[in-house]
Scaffold this motif. Structure first.
Motif, PDB file in Angstrom:
ATOM      1  N   ALA A 293       0.833  -1.212   0.000  1.00  0.00           N
ATOM      2  CA  ALA A 293       0.000   0.000   0.000  1.00  0.00           C
ATOM      3  C   ALA A 293       0.865   1.259   0.000  1.00  0.00           C
ATOM      4  CB  ALA A 293      -0.923  -0.006   1.215  1.00  0.00           C
ATOM      5  N   ARG A 294       1.937   1.226   0.778  1.00  0.00           N
ATOM      6  CA  ARG A 294       2.842   2.386   0.829  1.00  0.00           C
ATOM      7  C   ARG A 294       3.460   2.637  -0.546  1.00  0.00           C
ATOM      8  NH1 ARG A 294       8.208   2.588   1.243  1.00  0.00           N
ATOM      9  NH2 ARG A 294       8.287   0.347   1.644  1.00  0.00           N
ATOM     10  N   ARG A 295       3.887   1.588  -1.216  1.00  0.00           N
ATOM     11  CA  ARG A 295       4.515   1.742  -2.524  1.00  0.00           C
ATOM     12  C   ARG A 295       3.498   2.184  -3.584  1.00  0.00           C
ATOM     13  NH1 ARG A 295       9.532  -0.458  -3.211  1.00  0.00           N
ATOM     14  NH2 ARG A 295       9.100  -1.272  -5.282  1.00  0.00           N
ATOM     15  N   LEU A 296       2.284   1.689  -3.479  1.00  0.00           N
ATOM     16  CA  LEU A 296       1.226   2.154  -4.393  1.00  0.00           C
ATOM     17  C   LEU A 296       0.989   3.650  -4.218  1.00  0.00           C
ATOM     18  CD1 LEU A 296      -1.558  -0.605  -4.249  1.00  0.00           C
ATOM     19  CD2 LEU A 296      -0.176   0.024  -6.239  1.00  0.00           C
ATOM     20  N   ALA A 297       0.973   4.086  -2.957  1.00  0.00           N
ATOM     21  CA  ALA A 297       0.752   5.505  -2.667  1.00  0.00           C
ATOM     22  C   ALA A 297       1.887   6.358  -3.214  1.00  0.00           C
ATOM     23  CB  ALA A 297       0.604   5.708  -1.159  1.00  0.00           C
ATOM     24  N   LEU A 298       3.114   5.900  -3.043  1.00  0.00           N
ATOM     25  CA  LEU A 298       4.273   6.647  -3.537  1.00  0.00           C
ATOM     26  C   LEU A 298       4.249   6.769  -5.057  1.00  0.00           C
ATOM     27  CD1 LEU A 298       6.942   5.094  -1.165  1.00  0.00           C
ATOM     28  CD2 LEU A 298       6.446   7.549  -1.323  1.00  0.00           C
ATOM     29  N   ARG A 299       3.929   5.671  -5.735  1.00  0.00           N
ATOM     30  CA  ARG A 299       3.895   5.729  -7.192  1.00  0.00           C
ATOM     31  C   ARG A 299       2.763   6.636  -7.674  1.00  0.00           C
ATOM     32  NH1 ARG A 299       3.035   0.314 -10.626  1.00  0.00           N
ATOM     33  NH2 ARG A 299       0.972   0.495  -9.673  1.00  0.00           N
ATOM     34  N   ALA A 300       1.605   6.517  -7.038  1.00  0.00           N
ATOM     35  CA  ALA A 300       0.462   7.338  -7.440  1.00  0.00           C
ATOM     36  C   ALA A 300       0.752   8.822  -7.278  1.00  0.00           C
ATOM     37  CB  ALA A 300      -0.777   6.955  -6.621  1.00  0.00           C
ATOM     38  N   GLN A 301       1.583   9.152  -6.295  1.00  0.00           N
ATOM     39  CA  GLN A 301       1.919  10.549  -6.028  1.00  0.00           C
ATOM     40  C   GLN A 301       3.168  11.024  -6.785  1.00  0.00           C
ATOM     41  OE1 GLN A 301       0.717  13.261  -3.737  1.00  0.00           O
ATOM     42  NE2 GLN A 301      -1.112  12.191  -4.456  1.00  0.00           N
ATOM     43  N   GLY A 302       3.749  10.136  -7.591  1.00  0.00           N
ATOM     44  CA  GLY A 302       4.858  10.558  -8.449  1.00  0.00           C
ATOM     45  C   GLY A 302       6.234  10.476  -7.824  1.00  0.00           C
ATOM     46  N   PHE A 303       6.391   9.666  -6.763  1.00  0.00           N
ATOM     47  CA  PHE A 303       7.679   9.570  -6.074  1.00  0.00           C
ATOM     48  C   PHE A 303       8.401   8.240  -6.284  1.00  0.00           C
ATOM     49  CE2 PHE A 303       5.612  12.871  -3.425  1.00  0.00           C
ATOM     50  CZ  PHE A 303       6.580  13.850  -3.538  1.00  0.00           C
ATOM     51  N   LEU A 304       7.805   7.362  -7.033  1.00  0.00           N
ATOM     52  CA  LEU A 304       8.433   6.055  -7.282  1.00  0.00           C
ATOM     53  C   LEU A 304       8.385   5.788  -8.778  1.00  0.00           C
ATOM     54  CD1 LEU A 304       9.622   3.357  -6.341  1.00  0.00           C
ATOM     55  CD2 LEU A 304       7.310   2.560  -5.871  1.00  0.00           C
ATOM     56  N   GLY A 305       9.540   5.502  -9.357  1.00  0.00           N
ATOM     57  CA  GLY A 305       9.620   5.351 -10.803  1.00  0.00           C
ATOM     58  C   GLY A 305      10.015   6.669 -11.439  1.00  0.00           C
ATOM     59  N   ALA A 306      10.458   6.623 -12.664  1.00  0.00           N
ATOM     60  CA  ALA A 306      10.926   7.832 -13.349  1.00  0.00           C
ATOM     61  C   ALA A 306       9.753   8.749 -13.666  1.00  0.00           C
ATOM     62  CB  ALA A 306      11.657   7.452 -14.635  1.00  0.00           C
ATOM     63  N   PRO A 307       9.852  10.033 -13.310  1.00  0.00           N
ATOM     64  CA  PRO A 307       8.766  10.963 -13.648  1.00  0.00           C
ATOM     65  C   PRO A 307       8.747  11.228 -15.151  1.00  0.00           C
ATOM     66  CG  PRO A 307      10.625  12.159 -12.706  1.00  0.00           C
ATOM     67  CD  PRO A 307      10.960  10.694 -12.607  1.00  0.00           C
ATOM     68  N   ASP A 308       7.572  11.564 -15.652  1.00  0.00           N
ATOM     69  CA  ASP A 308       7.440  11.880 -17.072  1.00  0.00           C
ATOM     70  C   ASP A 308       7.906  13.325 -17.288  1.00  0.00           C
ATOM     71  OD1 ASP A 308       6.795  12.348 -19.671  1.00  0.00           O
ATOM     72  OD2 ASP A 308       4.666  11.849 -19.508  1.00  0.00           O
ATOM     73  N   ARG A 309       9.173  13.483 -17.604  1.00  0.00           N
ATOM     74  CA  ARG A 309       9.729  14.825 -17.737  1.00  0.00           C
ATOM     75  C   ARG A 309       9.181  15.564 -18.958  1.00  0.00           C
ATOM     76  NH1 ARG A 309      13.064  15.854 -13.944  1.00  0.00           N
ATOM     77  NH2 ARG A 309      14.061  14.160 -12.797  1.00  0.00           N
ATOM     78  N   ARG A 310       8.733  14.823 -19.957  1.00  0.00           N
ATOM     79  CA  ARG A 310       8.189  15.474 -21.153  1.00  0.00           C
ATOM     80  C   ARG A 310       6.928  16.255 -20.824  1.00  0.00           C
ATOM     81  NH1 ARG A 310       7.650  10.181 -24.537  1.00  0.00           N
ATOM     82  NH2 ARG A 310       7.026   9.610 -22.433  1.00  0.00           N
ATOM     83  N   SER A 311       6.117  15.717 -19.932  1.00  0.00           N
ATOM     84  CA  SER A 311       4.877  16.423 -19.575  1.00  0.00           C
ATOM     85  C   SER A 311       5.125  17.474 -18.490  1.00  0.00           C
ATOM     86  CB  SER A 311       3.806  15.438 -19.105  1.00  0.00           C
ATOM     87  OG  SER A 311       4.203  14.825 -17.901  1.00  0.00           O
ATOM     88  N   GLY A 312       6.259  17.368 -17.808  1.00  0.00           N
ATOM     89  CA  GLY A 312       6.703  18.395 -16.879  1.00  0.00           C
ATOM     90  C   GLY A 312       5.716  18.751 -15.788  1.00  0.00           C
ATOM     91  N   VAL A 313       5.680  20.038 -15.464  1.00  0.00           N
ATOM     92  CA  VAL A 313       4.848  20.525 -14.357  1.00  0.00           C
ATOM     93  C   VAL A 313       3.366  20.300 -14.647  1.00  0.00           C
ATOM     94  CG1 VAL A 313       4.210  22.568 -13.014  1.00  0.00           C
ATOM     95  CG2 VAL A 313       6.591  22.222 -13.697  1.00  0.00           C
ATOM     96  N   ARG A 314       2.967  20.516 -15.896  1.00  0.00           N
ATOM     97  CA  ARG A 314       1.549  20.309 -16.235  1.00  0.00           C
ATOM     98  C   ARG A 314       1.160  18.854 -16.054  1.00  0.00           C
ATOM     99  NH1 ARG A 314       1.689  24.237 -21.594  1.00  0.00           N
ATOM    100  NH2 ARG A 314       1.728  26.184 -20.411  1.00  0.00           N
ATOM    101  N   GLY A 315       2.080  17.958 -16.386  1.00  0.00           N
ATOM    102  CA  GLY A 315       1.823  16.534 -16.180  1.00  0.00           C
ATOM    103  C   GLY A 315       1.668  16.205 -14.708  1.00  0.00           C
ATOM    104  N   ILE A 316       2.497  16.817 -13.860  1.00  0.00           N
ATOM    105  CA  ILE A 316       2.394  16.620 -12.411  1.00  0.00           C
ATOM    106  C   ILE A 316       1.029  17.106 -11.916  1.00  0.00           C
ATOM    107  CG2 ILE A 316       3.289  17.374 -10.159  1.00  0.00           C
ATOM    108  CD1 ILE A 316       5.183  15.418 -11.485  1.00  0.00           C
TER     109      ILE A 316
END
Length: 390
Positions: free
Chosen positions: A15-38
Protein backbone atom coordinates in the motif's frame (compact mmCIF):
# COMPACT_ATOMS: atom_id res chain seq x y z
CA UNK A 1 -23.28 1.65 3.49
CA UNK A 2 -22.31 -2.00 3.00
CA UNK A 3 -18.84 -2.47 1.57
CA UNK A 4 -18.56 -5.14 -1.15
CA UNK A 5 -16.12 -8.01 -0.79
CA UNK A 6 -12.49 -6.90 -1.27
CA UNK A 7 -10.96 -7.75 -4.64
CA UNK A 8 -7.40 -7.82 -3.25
CA UNK A 9 -5.47 -7.99 -0.01
CA UNK A 10 -2.47 -5.66 0.22
CA UNK A 11 0.37 -5.69 2.69
CA UNK A 12 1.17 -2.41 4.43
CA UNK A 13 4.35 -2.21 2.34
CA UNK A 14 2.47 -2.74 -0.94
CA UNK A 15 0.00 0.00 0.00
CA UNK A 16 2.84 2.39 0.83
CA UNK A 17 4.52 1.74 -2.52
CA UNK A 18 1.23 2.15 -4.39
CA UNK A 19 0.75 5.50 -2.67
CA UNK A 20 4.27 6.65 -3.54
CA UNK A 21 3.90 5.73 -7.19
CA UNK A 22 0.46 7.34 -7.44
CA UNK A 23 1.92 10.55 -6.03
CA UNK A 24 4.86 10.56 -8.45
CA UNK A 25 7.68 9.57 -6.07
CA UNK A 26 8.43 6.06 -7.28
CA UNK A 27 9.62 5.35 -10.80
CA UNK A 28 10.93 7.83 -13.35
CA UNK A 29 8.77 10.96 -13.65
CA UNK A 30 7.44 11.88 -17.07
CA UNK A 31 9.73 14.83 -17.74
CA UNK A 32 8.19 15.47 -21.15
CA UNK A 33 4.88 16.42 -19.57
CA UNK A 34 6.70 18.39 -16.88
CA UNK A 35 4.85 20.53 -14.36
CA UNK A 36 1.55 20.31 -16.24
CA UNK A 37 1.82 16.53 -16.18
CA UNK A 38 2.39 16.62 -12.41
CA UNK A 39 -0.69 18.82 -11.98
CA UNK A 40 -2.87 16.48 -14.05
CA UNK A 41 -1.43 13.45 -12.25
CA UNK A 42 -2.12 14.84 -8.77
CA UNK A 43 -5.40 16.53 -9.67
CA UNK A 44 -4.81 19.37 -7.18
CA UNK A 45 -1.81 21.33 -5.91
CA UNK A 46 -2.38 23.32 -2.75
CA UNK A 47 -1.55 27.02 -2.49
CA UNK A 48 -0.27 28.67 0.66
CA UNK A 49 1.07 32.11 1.54
CA UNK A 50 4.18 30.86 3.38
CA UNK A 51 7.41 31.13 1.41
CA UNK A 52 10.57 29.78 3.02
CA UNK A 53 12.48 27.89 0.35
CA UNK A 54 9.77 28.70 -2.18
CA UNK A 55 5.99 28.67 -2.15
CA UNK A 56 4.29 25.32 -1.74
CA UNK A 57 2.93 25.17 -5.31
CA UNK A 58 6.55 25.44 -6.51
CA UNK A 59 7.84 22.86 -4.02
CA UNK A 60 5.37 20.19 -5.17
CA UNK A 61 6.68 19.81 -8.75
CA UNK A 62 10.25 20.33 -7.51
CA UNK A 63 9.89 17.37 -5.15
CA UNK A 64 8.97 15.12 -8.07
CA UNK A 65 10.97 16.53 -10.98
CA UNK A 66 14.03 17.98 -9.27
CA UNK A 67 15.43 21.42 -9.99
CA UNK A 68 12.82 22.68 -12.44
CA UNK A 69 13.06 26.45 -12.88
CA UNK A 70 10.70 28.46 -10.72
CA UNK A 71 9.66 30.66 -13.66
CA UNK A 72 8.94 27.48 -15.61
CA UNK A 73 6.67 26.30 -12.80
CA UNK A 74 4.61 29.51 -12.81
CA UNK A 75 4.34 29.58 -16.61
CA UNK A 76 3.28 25.94 -16.68
CA UNK A 77 0.35 26.68 -14.41
CA UNK A 78 -0.88 29.96 -15.77
CA UNK A 79 0.22 30.42 -19.37
CA UNK A 80 -2.38 29.51 -22.01
CA UNK A 81 -4.98 28.63 -19.33
CA UNK A 82 -3.84 25.16 -18.33
CA UNK A 83 -5.08 25.62 -14.77
CA UNK A 84 -7.52 27.48 -12.58
CA UNK A 85 -7.61 28.20 -8.89
CA UNK A 86 -10.52 26.97 -6.79
CA UNK A 87 -11.49 25.36 -3.52
CA UNK A 88 -10.58 21.67 -3.50
CA UNK A 89 -8.50 20.27 -0.62
CA UNK A 90 -8.01 23.94 0.23
CA UNK A 91 -7.25 26.80 -2.17
CA UNK A 92 -5.67 24.75 -4.97
CA UNK A 93 -4.39 24.97 -8.50
CA UNK A 94 -6.49 22.55 -10.56
CA UNK A 95 -6.20 21.26 -14.14
CA UNK A 96 -8.47 23.31 -16.39
CA UNK A 97 -9.99 20.04 -17.70
CA UNK A 98 -11.64 19.60 -14.29
CA UNK A 99 -13.62 22.86 -14.46
CA UNK A 100 -16.91 21.05 -15.30
CA UNK A 101 -16.49 18.69 -12.32
CA UNK A 102 -16.55 21.51 -9.78
CA UNK A 103 -20.03 22.58 -10.90
CA UNK A 104 -21.46 20.94 -7.77
CA UNK A 105 -19.38 23.24 -5.58
CA UNK A 106 -20.20 26.35 -7.59
CA UNK A 107 -23.90 25.52 -7.25
CA UNK A 108 -23.51 25.02 -3.50
CA UNK A 109 -21.91 28.45 -3.16
CA UNK A 110 -24.64 30.09 -5.24
CA UNK A 111 -27.29 28.49 -3.04
CA UNK A 112 -25.56 29.46 0.19
CA UNK A 113 -28.06 31.35 2.36
CA UNK A 114 -25.55 33.52 4.26
CA UNK A 115 -22.06 34.95 3.85
CA UNK A 116 -19.57 36.43 6.28
CA UNK A 117 -19.42 39.68 4.32
CA UNK A 118 -22.18 42.06 3.37
CA UNK A 119 -22.27 42.90 -0.33
CA UNK A 120 -23.35 46.51 -1.06
CA UNK A 121 -26.02 46.95 -3.73
CA UNK A 122 -24.73 47.21 -7.28
CA UNK A 123 -21.10 46.40 -6.50
CA UNK A 124 -21.18 42.85 -7.89
CA UNK A 125 -22.50 44.03 -11.27
CA UNK A 126 -19.99 46.88 -11.29
CA UNK A 127 -17.05 44.49 -10.78
CA UNK A 128 -18.22 42.21 -13.60
CA UNK A 129 -18.67 45.24 -15.86
CA UNK A 130 -15.18 46.52 -15.02
CA UNK A 131 -13.55 43.15 -15.76
CA UNK A 132 -15.48 42.92 -19.04
CA UNK A 133 -14.30 46.33 -20.21
CA UNK A 134 -10.76 46.41 -18.78
CA UNK A 135 -9.61 42.79 -18.89
CA UNK A 136 -7.81 40.88 -16.09
CA UNK A 137 -7.41 42.91 -12.88
CA UNK A 138 -6.18 42.42 -9.32
CA UNK A 139 -8.35 43.32 -6.34
CA UNK A 140 -6.29 46.49 -5.93
CA UNK A 141 -6.99 47.50 -9.52
CA UNK A 142 -10.67 46.82 -8.96
CA UNK A 143 -10.51 49.25 -6.04
CA UNK A 144 -11.06 46.46 -3.60
CA UNK A 145 -7.83 45.60 -1.86
CA UNK A 146 -8.06 44.82 1.83
CA UNK A 147 -8.00 47.98 3.89
CA UNK A 148 -5.95 46.05 6.43
CA UNK A 149 -4.48 42.57 6.44
CA UNK A 150 -7.58 41.25 8.20
CA UNK A 151 -9.90 39.12 6.05
CA UNK A 152 -13.01 40.62 7.65
CA UNK A 153 -12.05 44.12 6.53
CA UNK A 154 -12.57 43.57 2.79
CA UNK A 155 -14.03 46.39 0.74
CA UNK A 156 -17.22 45.88 -1.26
CA UNK A 157 -15.46 45.18 -4.56
CA UNK A 158 -13.14 42.61 -2.94
CA UNK A 159 -16.20 40.85 -1.47
CA UNK A 160 -17.88 40.97 -4.89
CA UNK A 161 -14.99 39.58 -6.90
CA UNK A 162 -14.34 36.78 -4.37
CA UNK A 163 -18.02 35.85 -4.48
CA UNK A 164 -17.92 35.88 -8.30
CA UNK A 165 -14.90 33.55 -8.04
CA UNK A 166 -16.90 31.15 -5.86
CA UNK A 167 -19.84 31.26 -8.28
CA UNK A 168 -17.61 30.56 -11.27
CA UNK A 169 -18.40 33.80 -13.07
CA UNK A 170 -14.82 34.96 -12.46
CA UNK A 171 -11.58 32.96 -12.53
CA UNK A 172 -8.17 33.53 -10.99
CA UNK A 173 -5.97 33.33 -14.09
CA UNK A 174 -2.65 33.99 -12.37
CA UNK A 175 -1.01 34.77 -9.05
CA UNK A 176 0.96 37.98 -9.45
CA UNK A 177 3.19 38.64 -6.45
CA UNK A 178 0.72 36.47 -4.54
CA UNK A 179 -2.21 38.67 -5.59
CA UNK A 180 -4.97 37.00 -7.55
CA UNK A 181 -5.43 38.25 -11.09
CA UNK A 182 -9.14 37.95 -11.92
CA UNK A 183 -10.80 37.59 -15.31
CA UNK A 184 -14.23 36.58 -16.57
CA UNK A 185 -14.64 32.83 -16.86
CA UNK A 186 -16.23 33.29 -20.29
CA UNK A 187 -12.87 34.63 -21.52
CA UNK A 188 -10.48 32.48 -19.52
CA UNK A 189 -12.04 29.01 -19.63
CA UNK A 190 -12.10 27.19 -22.99
CA UNK A 191 -15.63 27.19 -24.43
CA UNK A 192 -15.90 23.40 -24.49
CA UNK A 193 -15.33 23.31 -20.71
CA UNK A 194 -17.32 26.38 -19.67
CA UNK A 195 -20.51 24.78 -18.44
CA UNK A 196 -22.23 23.53 -15.31
CA UNK A 197 -24.16 20.80 -17.10
CA UNK A 198 -22.94 17.88 -14.99
CA UNK A 199 -25.18 17.02 -12.08
CA UNK A 200 -23.80 16.62 -8.56
CA UNK A 201 -23.58 12.83 -8.87
CA UNK A 202 -21.47 12.99 -12.03
CA UNK A 203 -19.17 15.60 -10.48
CA UNK A 204 -18.70 13.62 -7.27
CA UNK A 205 -18.13 10.34 -9.11
CA UNK A 206 -15.36 11.96 -11.13
CA UNK A 207 -13.67 13.55 -8.10
CA UNK A 208 -13.84 10.35 -6.08
CA UNK A 209 -12.24 8.42 -8.94
CA UNK A 210 -9.58 11.12 -9.38
CA UNK A 211 -8.81 11.04 -5.65
CA UNK A 212 -8.46 7.24 -5.75
CA UNK A 213 -6.11 7.46 -8.72
CA UNK A 214 -4.03 10.19 -7.08
CA UNK A 215 -3.79 8.24 -3.82
CA UNK A 216 -3.32 4.78 -5.33
CA UNK A 217 -5.17 3.29 -2.37
CA UNK A 218 -7.10 4.99 0.42
CA UNK A 219 -9.80 4.67 3.04
CA UNK A 220 -13.13 6.44 2.68
CA UNK A 221 -11.76 9.27 4.85
CA UNK A 222 -8.60 9.55 2.71
CA UNK A 223 -10.63 9.77 -0.49
CA UNK A 224 -13.09 12.28 0.98
CA UNK A 225 -10.28 14.49 2.28
CA UNK A 226 -8.49 14.78 -1.07
CA UNK A 227 -11.02 17.23 -2.53
CA UNK A 228 -12.73 17.89 0.83
CA UNK A 229 -15.90 16.00 0.10
CA UNK A 230 -18.31 14.83 2.78
CA UNK A 231 -18.25 11.17 3.75
CA UNK A 232 -21.83 10.70 2.61
CA UNK A 233 -20.98 12.23 -0.78
CA UNK A 234 -18.26 9.61 -1.21
CA UNK A 235 -20.60 6.84 -0.06
CA UNK A 236 -23.20 7.83 -2.64
CA UNK A 237 -20.89 7.37 -5.64
CA UNK A 238 -17.94 5.18 -4.72
CA UNK A 239 -19.54 1.95 -5.91
CA UNK A 240 -19.86 3.47 -9.42
CA UNK A 241 -16.57 5.38 -9.38
CA UNK A 242 -14.45 2.65 -10.93
CA UNK A 243 -12.42 2.18 -7.74
CA UNK A 244 -12.27 -1.34 -6.29
CA UNK A 245 -12.55 -2.42 -2.65
CA UNK A 246 -9.37 -3.84 -1.05
CA UNK A 247 -8.08 -4.63 2.41
CA UNK A 248 -4.76 -3.33 3.67
CA UNK A 249 -2.79 -5.01 6.43
CA UNK A 250 -2.97 -3.00 9.65
CA UNK A 251 -5.34 -0.33 8.38
CA UNK A 252 -8.36 -1.67 10.22
CA UNK A 253 -10.79 0.05 7.83
CA UNK A 254 -12.10 -0.79 4.36
CA UNK A 255 -10.06 0.72 1.56
CA UNK A 256 -10.47 1.42 -2.14
CA UNK A 257 -7.84 1.27 -4.86
CA UNK A 258 -7.32 2.39 -8.42
CA UNK A 259 -7.65 -0.86 -10.42
CA UNK A 260 -4.97 0.28 -12.89
CA UNK A 261 -2.54 0.67 -9.98
CA UNK A 262 -3.12 -2.95 -8.94
CA UNK A 263 -2.21 -4.32 -12.37
CA UNK A 264 1.54 -3.78 -12.08
CA UNK A 265 3.69 -3.85 -8.94
CA UNK A 266 5.28 -0.47 -8.12
CA UNK A 267 8.95 -0.53 -9.07
CA UNK A 268 11.64 1.98 -9.90
CA UNK A 269 13.79 4.63 -8.39
CA UNK A 270 12.74 6.52 -5.27
CA UNK A 271 13.05 10.30 -5.04
CA UNK A 272 15.10 11.78 -2.20
CA UNK A 273 13.72 15.22 -1.45
CA UNK A 274 12.36 17.76 1.00
CA UNK A 275 8.56 17.85 1.02
CA UNK A 276 6.35 20.85 1.47
CA UNK A 277 4.13 20.39 4.55
CA UNK A 278 1.28 21.02 2.09
CA UNK A 279 2.33 18.24 -0.31
CA UNK A 280 -0.56 15.92 -1.15
CA UNK A 281 1.56 12.88 -0.18
CA UNK A 282 1.35 13.96 3.45
CA UNK A 283 -1.44 16.54 3.77
CA UNK A 284 -3.75 14.14 5.66
CA UNK A 285 -2.16 13.51 9.04
CA UNK A 286 -3.97 10.27 9.91
CA UNK A 287 -3.02 8.77 6.53
CA UNK A 288 0.61 9.87 6.90
CA UNK A 289 0.79 8.17 10.30
CA UNK A 290 -0.89 5.04 8.97
CA UNK A 291 1.33 4.69 5.90
CA UNK A 292 4.67 6.04 7.11
CA UNK A 293 4.45 5.82 10.90
CA UNK A 294 5.29 9.53 10.84
CA UNK A 295 3.50 12.22 12.80
CA UNK A 296 3.49 15.44 10.82
CA UNK A 297 2.14 18.81 11.89
CA UNK A 298 2.79 22.27 10.50
CA UNK A 299 3.97 24.46 13.37
CA UNK A 300 4.00 27.83 11.58
CA UNK A 301 0.84 28.80 13.47
CA UNK A 302 2.03 27.37 16.79
CA UNK A 303 3.58 29.85 19.28
CA UNK A 304 7.37 29.78 18.86
CA UNK A 305 8.05 28.48 22.36
CA UNK A 306 5.74 25.51 21.76
CA UNK A 307 7.26 24.38 18.45
CA UNK A 308 8.93 20.99 18.47
CA UNK A 309 10.31 20.75 14.93
CA UNK A 310 10.34 24.37 13.70
CA UNK A 311 8.33 26.98 11.81
CA UNK A 312 8.16 25.23 8.41
CA UNK A 313 9.53 21.76 9.12
CA UNK A 314 9.79 19.89 5.82
CA UNK A 315 9.70 16.09 5.99
CA UNK A 316 12.55 14.33 4.16
CA UNK A 317 11.52 11.52 1.81
CA UNK A 318 14.16 8.91 0.94
CA UNK A 319 13.88 5.29 -0.14
CA UNK A 320 10.11 5.53 0.14
CA UNK A 321 10.28 6.42 3.84
CA UNK A 322 10.08 9.66 5.80
CA UNK A 323 13.49 9.76 7.47
CA UNK A 324 13.66 13.17 9.10
CA UNK A 325 12.65 16.82 9.08
CA UNK A 326 14.39 20.06 8.19
CA UNK A 327 13.24 23.56 9.16
CA UNK A 328 14.94 25.72 6.50
CA UNK A 329 15.53 29.43 6.02
CA UNK A 330 17.22 31.37 3.23
CA UNK A 331 19.81 33.94 4.24
CA UNK A 332 21.30 35.46 1.11
CA UNK A 333 23.30 32.73 -0.63
CA UNK A 334 23.15 30.44 2.41
CA UNK A 335 20.46 27.89 3.14
CA UNK A 336 20.20 27.61 6.92
CA UNK A 337 18.94 24.33 8.33
CA UNK A 338 17.72 25.83 11.58
CA UNK A 339 16.54 22.58 13.03
CA UNK A 340 17.14 19.04 11.76
CA UNK A 341 15.49 15.90 13.07
CA UNK A 342 17.01 12.60 11.97
CA UNK A 343 15.69 9.07 12.10
CA UNK A 344 19.09 7.81 13.27
CA UNK A 345 22.58 7.89 11.66
CA UNK A 346 21.38 6.07 8.51
CA UNK A 347 19.28 9.11 7.61
CA UNK A 348 22.29 11.45 7.38
CA UNK A 349 23.26 10.83 3.69
CA UNK A 350 19.65 11.25 2.51
CA UNK A 351 19.06 14.44 4.50
CA UNK A 352 22.38 15.82 3.25
CA UNK A 353 21.41 15.05 -0.35
CA UNK A 354 17.97 16.63 0.06
CA UNK A 355 19.44 19.79 1.61
CA UNK A 356 22.19 20.14 -0.99
CA UNK A 357 19.77 19.74 -3.91
CA UNK A 358 17.30 22.21 -2.40
CA UNK A 359 20.08 24.76 -1.83
CA UNK A 360 21.21 24.52 -5.45
CA UNK A 361 17.62 24.89 -6.66
CA UNK A 362 17.11 28.19 -4.82
CA UNK A 363 20.56 29.51 -5.87
CA UNK A 364 22.25 29.05 -2.50
CA UNK A 365 25.92 28.11 -2.60
CA UNK A 366 26.25 27.11 1.03
CA UNK A 367 24.28 25.18 3.65
CA UNK A 368 24.63 25.91 7.36
CA UNK A 369 23.36 23.30 9.82
CA UNK A 370 22.36 24.93 13.09
CA UNK A 371 20.64 22.44 15.41
CA UNK A 372 20.34 18.66 15.10
CA UNK A 373 18.13 16.65 17.45
CA UNK A 374 21.09 14.26 17.93
CA UNK A 375 23.97 16.77 18.33
CA UNK A 376 26.61 14.09 17.76
CA UNK A 377 25.38 13.73 14.14
CA UNK A 378 25.72 17.43 13.28
CA UNK A 379 29.34 17.20 12.16
CA UNK A 380 28.62 14.09 10.09
CA UNK A 381 25.71 15.85 8.36
CA UNK A 382 27.76 19.02 7.71
CA UNK A 383 30.59 17.00 6.13
CA UNK A 384 28.18 15.06 3.91
CA UNK A 385 26.62 18.28 2.63
CA UNK A 386 30.01 19.86 1.98
CA UNK A 387 31.10 16.77 0.05
CA UNK A 388 27.97 16.89 -2.18
CA UNK A 389 28.25 20.63 -2.82
CA UNK A 390 31.93 20.14 -3.58
Amino acid sequence: MTTPRPTAELSADEARRLALRAQGFLGAPDRRSGVRGILRHLGAIQLDTISVLARSHELVPYARLGAVGRKTVENSYWKDTHAFEYWSHAACILPIEEWPHFAFRRRAYRNRPHWNHELPDGVYDQVIKQLRSEGPLTATELGGAKKTSDWWDWSGSKVAVERALMYGEVVCVERRGWKRLYDLAERAVPGSLLHDELDDTECLRRLVRLAGQSLGVGTRADIADYHRLKGEQVDAVIADSGLVPVTVEGWGKPAWADPAALETPPRGRHRTTLLSPFDSLIWERARTERIFGFTHRLEAYVPKQKRVYGYFAMPVLAGGRLVGRVDPAREGSTLAARQVTLDGPKAVPAVAQALAEAATWVDCTDVRVERVDTPALREHLTKEIAHILG
